[in-house]
Scaffold this active site. Structure first.
Site, PDB file in Angstrom:
ATOM      1  CG  PHE A  62      -2.066  -0.951   1.185  1.00  0.00           C
ATOM      2  CD1 PHE A  62      -2.293  -1.759   0.076  1.00  0.00           C
ATOM      3  CD2 PHE A  62      -2.947  -1.049   2.253  1.00  0.00           C
ATOM      4  CE1 PHE A  62      -3.361  -2.645   0.043  1.00  0.00           C
ATOM      5  CE2 PHE A  62      -4.028  -1.928   2.225  1.00  0.00           C
ATOM      6  CZ  PHE A  62      -4.230  -2.730   1.118  1.00  0.00           C
ATOM      7  CE  LYS A  63       5.058   1.872  -4.502  1.00  0.00           C
ATOM      8  NZ  LYS A  63       4.123   0.832  -4.998  1.00  0.00           N
ATOM      9  CG  ASP A  66      -1.750   8.243   7.405  1.00  0.00           C
ATOM     10  OD1 ASP A  66      -1.708   9.191   8.226  1.00  0.00           O
ATOM     11  OD2 ASP A  66      -2.756   7.981   6.713  1.00  0.00           O
ATOM     12  CB  ILE A  67       0.066   9.604  11.932  1.00  0.00           C
ATOM     13  CG1 ILE A  67      -1.377   9.101  11.839  1.00  0.00           C
ATOM     14  CG2 ILE A  67       0.156  11.085  11.592  1.00  0.00           C
ATOM     15  CD1 ILE A  67      -2.298   9.688  12.898  1.00  0.00           C
ATOM     16  CD  GLN A 177       7.113   1.000 -14.015  1.00  0.00           C
ATOM     17  OE1 GLN A 177       7.535   2.081 -13.646  1.00  0.00           O
ATOM     18  NE2 GLN A 177       6.621   0.104 -13.173  1.00  0.00           N
ATOM     19  N   GLY A 195       5.352  -7.173 -12.959  1.00  0.00           N
ATOM     20  CA  GLY A 195       3.904  -7.192 -13.069  1.00  0.00           C
ATOM     21  C   GLY A 195       3.430  -7.503 -14.477  1.00  0.00           C
TER      22      GLY A 195
HETATM   23  O1  3DU Z   1       5.387  -2.205 -14.285  1.00  0.00           O
HETATM   24  P1  3DU Z   1       4.873  -3.520 -13.761  1.00  0.00           P
HETATM   25  O2  3DU Z   1       3.569  -3.940 -14.335  1.00  0.00           O
HETATM   26  O3  3DU Z   1       5.918  -4.603 -13.822  1.00  0.00           O
HETATM   27  O4  3DU Z   1       4.520  -3.312 -12.197  1.00  0.00           O
HETATM   28  C1  3DU Z   1       5.432  -2.827 -11.284  1.00  0.00           C
HETATM   29  C2  3DU Z   1       4.919  -2.975  -9.879  1.00  0.00           C
HETATM   30  O5  3DU Z   1       5.876  -2.412  -8.986  1.00  0.00           O
HETATM   31  C3  3DU Z   1       3.599  -2.287  -9.575  1.00  0.00           C
HETATM   32  O6  3DU Z   1       2.864  -3.120  -8.698  1.00  0.00           O
HETATM   33  C4  3DU Z   1       3.980  -1.005  -8.863  1.00  0.00           C
HETATM   34  O7  3DU Z   1       3.084  -0.678  -7.819  1.00  0.00           O
HETATM   35  C5  3DU Z   1       5.328  -1.338  -8.246  1.00  0.00           C
HETATM   36  N1  3DU Z   1       6.259  -0.225  -8.207  1.00  0.00           N
HETATM   37  C6  3DU Z   1       6.662   0.444  -9.328  1.00  0.00           C
HETATM   38  O8  3DU Z   1       6.220   0.127 -10.428  1.00  0.00           O
HETATM   39  C7  3DU Z   1       7.570   1.504  -9.208  1.00  0.00           C
HETATM   40  C8  3DU Z   1       8.061   1.847  -8.002  1.00  0.00           C
HETATM   41  O9  3DU Z   1       8.935   2.826  -7.927  1.00  0.00           O
HETATM   42  C9  3DU Z   1       7.664   1.149  -6.881  1.00  0.00           C
HETATM   43  C10 3DU Z   1       6.762   0.114  -7.019  1.00  0.00           C
END
Ligand code: 3DU
Length: 226
Positions: A62-63, A66-67, A177, A195
């Site tokens: 959930f990244k 928060d407090i 990405q 992902g």
């Molecule tokens: O790009 P993908 O579909 O392989 O997903 C990458 C996953 O990693 C995704 O769940 C996202 O929430 C997480 N993530 C990032 O893509 C980039 C970050 O900087 C941190 C987490």
């Protein structure tokens, strides 16, 4: 070496559920990462379902930022639902925030993973400026590991050098990405979080097998046989 990020939608016709994708890929995956999109889509019970059906740990992402009180409540609920690891933002700081999760992780034995940099462009403007300080938070409080993007291999190198071998490095950003499978492993990461390259492919099993094989080949090329 591989953690599959189970973000919907899955498959070409969007007819697959996370559990199907998890079961198809479990021979090649060290664990699964579940975030808000999946929990909103399928409900929080999906965490335990994936964990019990695959026998693999589930990281809930959930990244959190928060407090302490709010993050602690959220985390306790997620542990009830079967989470093995929790991802929180490092930038939120320790006093009044992460301190609650750090002590709970030691008490309950779940893994706490801190985000120290992200793949998107503006991570450079804000989060990355504090990258080494965020690694220091991870070290000083002995968390389980950190998230460092596969798209920034230089930061992975730095993280590995500063963290030593005690901390786990998780790297997202493979495939859609832009980073190549195995590239973060080569730079020093322990796990690549993958992902869409897997979840949206026609055959998640074949895609996971390809990623896993490439990771192992790259491991040997970059680190030698160990
Ligand atoms: O790009 P993908 O579909 O392989 O997903 C990458 C996953 O990693 C995704 O769940 C996202 O929430 C997480 N993530 C990032 O893509 C980039 C970050 O900087 C941190 C987490």
């Amino acid at each position: 070496l591989l953690v599959v990020a189970l973000d919907p939608p899955f498959g070409r016709n969007n007819d697959k559920r996370a559990l199907n994708v998890a079961l198809e890929t479990s021979d090649f995956s060290a664990g699964y990462k579940v975030g808000l999109p999946l929990i909103l889509e399928e409900g929080v019970f999906v965490v335990r379902e994936i964990k019990e059906s695959t026998g693999k740990p589930v990281i809930v992402d959930f990244k959190l930022a928060d407090i302490g009180e709010v993050m602690l409540y959220t985390t306790r609920k997620l542990l009830e639902y079967g989470a093995d690891a929790i991802i929180a933002h490092g930038f939120i700081g320790v006093n009044g925030a992460l301190d609650a999760l750090i002590s709970e992780s030691k008490r309950r034995g779940f893994h706490l993973i801190l985000v120290t940099s992200m793949t998107h462009k503006d991570s450079e403007r804000f989060i990355d400026k504090h990258f080494e300080e965020l690694l220091r938070v991870a070290i000083d409080h002995e968390v389980h590991g950190v998230v460092v993007p596969a798209t920034k291999p230089r930061l992975i190198n730095i993280a590995r050098r500063i963290l030593g071998s005690k901390f786990k490095i998780y790297s997202p950003g493979i495939g859609v990405q832009g980073a190549e499978p195995g590239s973060a492993i080569c730079a020093g990461a322990d796990y690549e979080i993958v992902g869409r390259l897997i979840t949206r492919s026609e055959s998640p099993r074949k895609a996971a097998e390809y990623v896993s094989r490439t990771q192992r080949e790259r491991w040997v090329e970059c680190h030698g046989l160990q």
